[in-house]
Design an enzyme around this catalytic site. Sequence first.
Site, PDB file in Angstrom:
ATOM      1  CB  CYS A 192      -4.309   7.548   6.262  1.00  0.00           C
ATOM      2  SG  CYS A 192      -3.450   7.940   7.884  1.00  0.00           S
ATOM      3  CD  GLN A 212      -2.817   1.292   2.207  1.00  0.00           C
ATOM      4  OE1 GLN A 212      -2.298   1.818   3.232  1.00  0.00           O
ATOM      5  NE2 GLN A 212      -4.143   0.940   2.068  1.00  0.00           N
ATOM      6  N   GLY A 214     -14.807  -1.579   9.061  1.00  0.00           N
ATOM      7  CA  GLY A 214     -15.004  -0.720  10.161  1.00  0.00           C
ATOM      8  C   GLY A 214     -16.054  -1.438  10.883  1.00  0.00           C
TER       9      GLY A 214
END
Length: 342
Positions: free
Chosen positions: A102, A72, A205
């Site tokens: 982020c 990533q 999440g």
Amino acid sequence: MAKIGNIDLGEFPLLLAPMEDVSDPPFRLVCKENGADLMYTEFISSEGLIRHAAKSVQKLDIFEYERPIGIQLFGSDVETMGECSRIATDAKPDLIDINYGCPVKNVACRGAGAALLQDIPKMAEMTASVVKNTHLPVTVKTRLGWNEETKNIEEVAERLQDVGIQALTVHGRTRAQMYKGEADWTLIAKIKENPRIKIPIFGNGDIDSPEKALDYRNRFGVDGIMIGRAAIGYPWIFNEIKHYFKTGEKLAPPSIEQRVDAARKHLEFSMKWKNERQGILEMRRHYSNYFKGLPNFKEYRMRLVLSMDFQEILSILAEVSKVYEGFILEKQEIKVEYAGVD
């Protein structure tokens, strides 16, 4: 079946989220052994990679046991991200992932990570640059939007698919939410319902139990689930979810012996990957998570984090295994102030 390019991930893959200072090779080892289907490196700064900064370059390390694995990248400059895509490709991962999620200040306030949610044309241009500079599949991790007033993930999904990404992971919060409140998966479901969207959509999440994983799979129709904070100190969550999907029954929680064994493996690989001193130092942040909830564990934790002798640490872990033998420790909530989780 979920596929990213030619990578077959099975019927409903469970992904390990990229987490700064957490998802390094030693942590990925214990997660892979416990059922993670696709993993990612810690996110790597494009600027650091261009400068050949030692920390950024070391994050490119991948091992055969980890496959399939993605590297990533994050950054704020289109051309630099394209160049980094070529560098990352040379490390021979299975895919390249771009971090547009982020939320922390030292990333977002420099125009990277979730900041790109405020500039979709630049996000699309950057993504196209990464796609152009690698033969590997490119995927993206992002959030619902910058804040409650600008939840633009549906447009983002279409634009990024159009420039060539082959999978999208969405964290069900905005940048403004950081990690607070409850993740909202309803917009993730809307992306799946969009007839234009042909790529796999993964949800992220708040998945912290097999029951919640099954509920969210059924309610929101995602192609797979990415797990981050819930795996810290508890890599068993992947196999627990898989077992629950297949049988409707919950696996027994890991024994103290299993927890000690995972911590020991984690430590040994950490020392092997870096060096004995650094491996021991970096393992200190993990002991409290592996043994969170054990009564009167503070004394052992202090001994573990103060020792710099490998054999002594093994002896302390063996003592923990003996003292707490037979103790059943249910999964504990892991509270992380910042682990670089998207």
